[in-house]
Design a protein around this motif. Structure first.
Motif, PDB file in Angstrom:
ATOM      1  N   UNK A   1      46.080 -28.312 -11.586  1.00  0.00           N
ATOM      2  CA  UNK A   1      47.715 -27.404 -12.636  1.00  0.00           C
ATOM      3  C   UNK A   1      47.578 -25.828 -11.356  1.00  0.00           C
ATOM      4  N   UNK A   2      49.000 -26.112 -11.269  1.00  0.00           N
ATOM      5  CA  UNK A   2      49.955 -25.073 -10.963  1.00  0.00           C
ATOM      6  C   UNK A   2      50.641 -24.127 -12.170  1.00  0.00           C
ATOM      7  N   UNK A   3      49.695 -22.882 -12.275  1.00  0.00           N
ATOM      8  CA  UNK A   3      51.427 -22.270 -12.951  1.00  0.00           C
ATOM      9  C   UNK A   3      51.305 -20.781 -12.645  1.00  0.00           C
ATOM     10  N   UNK A   4      52.736 -20.845 -13.021  1.00  0.00           N
ATOM     11  CA  UNK A   4      53.928 -19.621 -11.975  1.00  0.00           C
ATOM     12  C   UNK A   4      53.500 -19.652 -10.746  1.00  0.00           C
ATOM     13  N   UNK A   5      53.222 -20.679  -9.938  1.00  0.00           N
ATOM     14  CA  UNK A   5      52.615 -20.718  -8.482  1.00  0.00           C
ATOM     15  C   UNK A   5      51.353 -20.635  -8.280  1.00  0.00           C
ATOM     16  N   UNK A   6      50.383 -20.008  -8.995  1.00  0.00           N
ATOM     17  CA  UNK A   6      49.278 -20.016  -8.857  1.00  0.00           C
ATOM     18  C   UNK A   6      48.085 -21.148  -9.298  1.00  0.00           C
ATOM     19  N   UNK A   7      47.108 -21.426  -8.430  1.00  0.00           N
ATOM     20  CA  UNK A   7      46.119 -23.048  -8.684  1.00  0.00           C
ATOM     21  C   UNK A   7      45.993 -22.109 -10.250  1.00  0.00           C
ATOM     22  N   UNK A   8      45.604 -22.879 -11.120  1.00  0.00           N
ATOM     23  CA  UNK A   8      45.225 -22.506 -12.731  1.00  0.00           C
ATOM     24  C   UNK A   8      43.695 -23.505 -12.376  1.00  0.00           C
ATOM     25  N   UNK A   9      43.882 -24.434 -12.114  1.00  0.00           N
ATOM     26  CA  UNK A   9      42.658 -25.758 -12.519  1.00  0.00           C
ATOM     27  C   UNK A   9      42.207 -26.446 -10.700  1.00  0.00           C
TER      28      UNK A   9
ATOM     29  N   UNK B   1      53.754 -25.924  -6.013  1.00  0.00           N
ATOM     30  CA  UNK B   1      54.352 -25.241  -5.528  1.00  0.00           C
ATOM     31  C   UNK B   1      55.642 -24.695  -5.058  1.00  0.00           C
ATOM     32  N   UNK B   2      55.985 -25.994  -4.235  1.00  0.00           N
ATOM     33  CA  UNK B   2      58.236 -25.461  -3.958  1.00  0.00           C
ATOM     34  C   UNK B   2      58.352 -25.825  -5.619  1.00  0.00           C
TER      35      UNK B   2
ATOM     36  N   UNK C   1      59.430 -17.460 -18.631  1.00  0.00           N
ATOM     37  CA  UNK C   1      57.991 -16.954 -18.142  1.00  0.00           C
ATOM     38  C   UNK C   1      56.872 -17.656 -17.669  1.00  0.00           C
ATOM     39  N   UNK C   2      56.728 -18.783 -17.692  1.00  0.00           N
ATOM     40  CA  UNK C   2      55.644 -20.394 -17.696  1.00  0.00           C
ATOM     41  C   UNK C   2      56.839 -21.079 -17.070  1.00  0.00           C
ATOM     42  N   UNK C   3      56.375 -21.212 -15.413  1.00  0.00           N
ATOM     43  CA  UNK C   3      56.453 -22.742 -14.657  1.00  0.00           C
ATOM     44  C   UNK C   3      55.249 -23.570 -14.790  1.00  0.00           C
TER      45      UNK C   3
ATOM     46  N   UNK D   1      50.391 -39.641 -10.471  1.00  0.00           N
ATOM     47  CA  UNK D   1      51.248 -38.921 -11.174  1.00  0.00           C
ATOM     48  C   UNK D   1      51.360 -37.658 -10.956  1.00  0.00           C
ATOM     49  N   UNK D   2      52.442 -37.190 -12.151  1.00  0.00           N
ATOM     50  CA  UNK D   2      52.204 -35.712 -11.585  1.00  0.00           C
ATOM     51  C   UNK D   2      53.844 -35.688 -12.792  1.00  0.00           C
ATOM     52  N   UNK D   3      53.882 -34.065 -12.713  1.00  0.00           N
ATOM     53  CA  UNK D   3      55.102 -33.350 -13.210  1.00  0.00           C
ATOM     54  C   UNK D   3      55.303 -31.755 -12.978  1.00  0.00           C
ATOM     55  N   UNK D   4      56.489 -31.584 -13.856  1.00  0.00           N
ATOM     56  CA  UNK D   4      56.365 -30.076 -14.539  1.00  0.00           C
ATOM     57  C   UNK D   4      57.112 -29.917 -14.872  1.00  0.00           C
ATOM     58  N   UNK D   5      56.609 -28.874 -15.840  1.00  0.00           N
ATOM     59  CA  UNK D   5      57.373 -27.843 -17.748  1.00  0.00           C
ATOM     60  C   UNK D   5      57.653 -26.633 -16.908  1.00  0.00           C
ATOM     61  N   UNK D   6      58.908 -25.850 -17.349  1.00  0.00           N
ATOM     62  CA  UNK D   6      59.099 -24.716 -17.429  1.00  0.00           C
ATOM     63  C   UNK D   6      59.701 -24.110 -18.883  1.00  0.00           C
ATOM     64  N   UNK D   7      58.240 -22.527 -19.243  1.00  0.00           N
ATOM     65  CA  UNK D   7      58.876 -22.543 -20.881  1.00  0.00           C
ATOM     66  C   UNK D   7      59.973 -21.248 -20.840  1.00  0.00           C
ATOM     67  N   UNK D   8      60.989 -21.094 -20.920  1.00  0.00           N
ATOM     68  CA  UNK D   8      61.314 -19.677 -21.581  1.00  0.00           C
ATOM     69  C   UNK D   8      61.373 -19.390 -22.694  1.00  0.00           C
ATOM     70  N   UNK D   9      60.470 -17.682 -23.093  1.00  0.00           N
ATOM     71  CA  UNK D   9      60.622 -17.413 -23.620  1.00  0.00           C
ATOM     72  C   UNK D   9      61.344 -15.919 -24.672  1.00  0.00           C
ATOM     73  N   UNK D  10      61.120 -16.013 -25.374  1.00  0.00           N
ATOM     74  CA  UNK D  10      62.301 -14.545 -26.278  1.00  0.00           C
ATOM     75  C   UNK D  10      62.017 -13.896 -26.946  1.00  0.00           C
TER      76      UNK D  10
END
Lengths: 462, 480
Positions: free
Chosen positions: B33-41, B129-130, B141-143, B172-181
């Motif tokens: 699991x990557x979060x904002x490009x860093x390995x989170x898990x 990462x790409x 805020x979160x990719x 399997x694999x997937x991506x998600x982006x979270x926009x925050x205001x």
């Protein structure tokens, strides 16, 4: 019940010490090893007979290796030292291939000053009565409960009765070495009767001796009698009274939407930018306290850090969130002792939650209500928007109409779609008793409560 | 191994078990699991053990252990029988297992091109990462990017003579982006929610997802949602994308056609089912266009296998035919209550869990519409994509789903983007109002990795084939 004889405190810590030595030999920067052994006995029943009855013996060893600012984790369920040493090397390889985690500072150091004495830990978490409770005894208790509640043979019981013994040991290369035996007993029961009657009761404790079958039976029968012939009610906003079980479930969802430092740093917590501001009614205080025996006490987290009491909401004001070593290190703080097993994408979580009690009896809440709804339990809730604490779900196992200060009948289950913060802002009365309800990863001890506004958006056929 | 397993069965029989099976399972999982490009898990899990299930004195007992040696196998067999005998004290009817035919001796491995465990970690991290970088925007805020692979090798032996070895590999694999205001957050995912799409396939499946081709769009759409108009509250035509139809099938057809739920086995926890026994072959579940089956034989599905955990061969089962409810997913025990035989849907997540009736690949059969023609044919409505929230009552009737994004449909064209879309309904009425299902070209097999059932909770992977579909007179935008 029977415990795994292969592993006691001495052999556990010796084994993990050997794992640490292997890390030193391999010149690993930091190393953590967590070992959990479990003997679990679960009896499920439905239609007033036992239909699933299980015993499980398992171990889980989690190895976490730190190489600079890179972390690698390996889990395996083996006590064989060569395999554990292999896991250390594998975690080292996993750590090396990744980029740096710039948020990471360090694994925690040993904090003896804040840990309770060993004897106190055992007194808090382990009860021999639960450890020796046999499957036969549980079958007999289920039979007794069925006999107590299905006297006319019109009702049926369904539920699950769990007893469990665990032993948790955590060591790391910075000196952390903690050990804790725990027991758990929990029972949940649903009753169904003629004409749509239904009800629910629940028990959770570390000590099975606290289970009072007669009280559980009485609660089930009362709710089942009241809930016959449910009628549909139009969906709209009603003053609503929640039994302990419903409050517990709503609190768990509220917690998941914002009581973690990770949720705040990522910007999706409802607590963001609200600290020291009033966010809910001043009648409400919520905190986490790992040492409070009224819930399920657990003196340290899965990094071996002592649990600190954290005030989350105090008299309506947002006060704090919980931390593990990663989130604390990022903000230059000390962990509050709320790490879950690594790697933990959920971040730190409160696992022994409390809501304050008030002064009202539930009968006073009912008397105080001209028109409103009484909810026993929540089913299959799901957040729509965590930042707004918007949650949808169904009621179940006893939903009632209150008119002119009295329960006038059962109603069919209803769907709600409601912001929990907005709901808590309309808190009218808080119950004067507390009950512990189990969540997916802990417990919360909560009162009943009455809120002025709760939005129901649909109804179903039963 | 074989000798120890046989000793376990023999011990159970010596203790008067009338039936016993033993399952040994060895599992390997790698998750990233990557979060904002860093390995989170990033972790590797290996796990093995065995479970013995018996019938003694007419009741079930089950015991399991991670220590696979002679003493522990004998102790575990003894515990299983002891537990069964104690269950018999609270038993109205003796357990009857439907007959299964001749014992099976087989070995099976699913087919794939590239073993996902053989692909270097560096390559997997580079791909994620790409994709993460391409999602980045000022308001994102979160990719996050996810990938996991699993391999499960299991052997089942029974006192009836069955001996089956199966190895299932998948990923399997997937991506998600979270926009925050300041007041809200919005997520966009690809290819679907729940950390991506999964199947019993090799690494070629992940490559084919083309995560990097979709990452920029995912980031842009998450940001655009911050300024989108809210989904209006009205009753209208609803068009669901393929992945949301899959979730709708899962919750409103898959779960209610599990016969153990119908018989009340799950009533205290997950609930029961509105598809009661009197409704089989006697209930209009949906419109004439609605055909739903459970097919464990599809290659690559997350709910695909050769034999279930009772040794019953994988099958294709009709659940709904031209809108009529015609069948359940069944085990040997539950099938016997209908004088039928099992249709092979009993699965346990691991050695330490009992098998339960689980969805295989529950599929809505494709219709005849082309997606563009479906939009053109819709005068007014809302098109919703990608699940965000789900909730359904304890008999699987009243439901409410939210999706990540929606688009207005006006005069046969897709219009403005809408945020916070939600729709609700009652299961039979909803499916009765299904008037169009897209065809094979728009049909896709989804792998849902997080289906939960039972106590202790068993999270298992299931599959759903679905195409975009249209439903009339649906309440949308409720709740706000």
């Amino acid at each position: 019940m029977m415990e795994d004889p292969r592993i006691d405190k001495t052999t556990t810590l010796e084994l993990l010490g050997n794992v640490l030595s292997h890390g030193v030999m391999n010149k690993i920067d930091q190393l953590e090893a967590v070992l959990i052994t479990t003997d679990k006995y679960l009896t499920r029943f439905a239609k007033s007979q036992i239909h699933q009855h299980m015993a499980e013996r398992n171990v889980d060893v989690a190895i976490r290796v730190v190489a600079g600012k890179k972390l690698g984790s390996v889990h395996l369920n083996s006590l064989e030292l060569p395999r554990l040493e292999g896991a250390v090397e594998q975690a080292q390889k996993i750590a090396r291939v990744q980029g740096e985690n710039l948020d990471f500072v360090s694994l925690p150091s040993y904090d003896a000053d804040r840990l309770p004495p060993v004897a106190d830990i055992e007194n808090l978490t382990y009860y021999n009565s639960t450890a020796v409770h046999s499957p036969e005894a549980k079958s007999n208790e289920i039979k007794e409960l069925i006999d107590l509640t299905t006297t006319k043979k019109e009702e049926d019981l369904a539920g699950a009765y769990l007893t469990e013994i665990s032993r948790v040991a955590i060591v790391n290369s910075l000196g952390v070495e903690v050990y804790m035996p725990t027991t758990l007993a929990s029972l949940n029961v649903n009753i169904t009767g003629p004409n749509g009657a239904t009800g629910y009761a629940e028990f959770t404790s570390r000590d099975v001796k606290e289970l009072n079958l007669k009280a559980v039976g009485k609660e089930l029968k009362t709710r089942c009698r009241l809930s016959r012939n449910p009628k549909p009610l139009p969906a709209k906003t009603y003053p609503t009274i929640f039994e302990h079980y419903a409050v517990g479930e709503l609190l768990i969802y509220l917690s998941g939407m914002g009581f973690s430092a990770k949720a705040v740093s990522e910007g999706w917590s409802f607590m963001c930018d609200k600290f020291n501001e009033k966010i809910v009614s001043p009648k409400i205080s919520i905190w986490d306290d790992g040492l409070d025996a009224r819930g399920l006490p657990i003196p340290f987290d899965f990094e071996g850090m002592p649990k600190q009491r954290v005030d989350l909401i105090e008299k309506g004001e947002a006060k704090g969130v919980v931390y593990d070593s990663l989130t604390a290190g990022r903000e230059g703080k000390i962990s509050t002792g709320h790490a879950l097993p690594a790697p933990n994408p959920m971040g730190p979580q409160p696992v022994n939650l409390f809501m304050n009690i008030g002064e009202s009896d539930i009968s006073e809440m009912i008397e105080d209500t001209k028109e409103g709804i009484l909810v026993t339990r929540i089913h299959y809730a799901n957040p729509l928007d965590p930042k707004q604490t918007l949650l949808t779900g169904m009621t179940r196992d006893g939903t009632f109409l209150i008119e002119k200060g009295e329960i006038t009948g059962a109603i069919k289950n209803m769907r709600f779609t409601q912001s929990l913060v907005e709901m808590l802002n309309t808190t009218k009365m808080v119950g004067n008793t507390s009950k512990s309800t189990r969540s997916w990863y802990g417990t919360c001890s909560v009162p009943c409560m009455k809120v002025g506004k709760f939005k129901f958006t649909g109804t179903t056929e039963h | 191994m074989e000798e120890l397993m046989r000793e376990g069965l023999k011990k159970a029989q010596e203790l008067n078990a009338s039936y016993a099976d033993i399952r040994w399972i060895d599992t390997k999982i790698e998750s990233i699991q990557l979060k904002n490009g860093q390995v989170e898990g990033l972790q590797s899990i290996t796990d093995s053990g065995f479970g013995i299930r018996v019938i003694a004195n007419g009741s079930w007992g089950f015991a399991s252990s991670c220590h696979f040696d002679r003493d522990e196998v004998l102790r575990t067999a003894d515990m299983a029988v002891r537990i069964a005998k104690s269950s018999a004290r609270v038993q109205k009817h003796e357990i009857v297992m439907a007959p299964q035919g001749k014992p099976v001796e087989k070995k099976y491995e699913n087919k794939y091109k590239h073993d996902p465990f053989e692909v270097p970690l560096e390559d997997k991290l580079a791909l994620l990462s790409d994709a993460s970088k391409l999602m980045e925007r000022s308001d994102v805020k979160l990719s996050a990017a996810f990938m996991s692979a699993f391999s499960q090798h299991k052997r089942l032996m029974t006192t009836e003579g069955t001996d089956i070895e199966q190895t299932l590999v998948g990923c399997g694999a997937g991506i998600e982006a979270t926009a925050v205001s300041s007041g809200e957050s919005h997520k966009r995912s690809y290819p679907c929610s729940f950390h991506g799409n999964y199947g019993t396939r090799g690494y070629e499946f992940i490559k084919k997802l083309n995560l990097t081709d979709h990452a920029e769009r995912v980031g842009k759409e998450a940001v655009a949602l911050l300024d989108a108009d809210p989904c209006p509250k009205k009753t209208t035509n609803l068009i669901l994308d393929s992945s949301q139809v899959a979730l709708q099938v899962h919750e409103s057809c898959g779960h209610p056609t599990e016969l153990d739920r119908v018989l009340g086995y799950e009533s205290s926890f997950a609930g029961e089912s509105f598809l009661t026994l009197d409704k089989r072959n006697n209930f209009k579940y949906g419109s004439e266009f609605v055909n739903i089956n459970a097919d464990a034989t599809i290659a690559g599905g997350l709910g695909s296998f050769a034999f279930d955990d009772e040794g019953t061969r994988a099958q294709k089962i009709r659940l709904v035919s031209e809108g009529n409810f015609v069948g359940y997913m069944m085990s040997r025990e539950t099938a016997s209550t209908l004088n039928l035989t099992s249709n092979g849907t009993m699965r346990a997540t691991n050695w330490n869990r009992i098998p339960l009736i689980r969805m295989t690949n529950v599929n809505l059969q494709p219709g005849s519409w082309n997606f563009d023609e479906l939009i053109e044919d819709t005068k007014s409505g809302v098109y919703m994509l990608t699940n965000r929230s789900w909730s359904i009552d304890d008999k699987r009737l009243n439901f409410q789903f939210g999706t990540e994004v929606a688009y207005e449909v006006e005069a046969g064209e897709l219009g403005r983007m809408l945020k916070n879309p939600v729709y609700s309904g009652m299961t039979p009425q909803f499916w009765a109002d299904c008037d169009a299902i897209c065809g094979k070209d728009d049909w896709q097999l989804w792998g849902v990795p997080n289906c939960g059932k039972g106590e202790p909770m068993q999270i298992i992977g299931v599959g759903h084939g679905a195409a975009p579909a249209r439903f009339k007179k649906v309440k949308v935008g409720v709740g706000k």
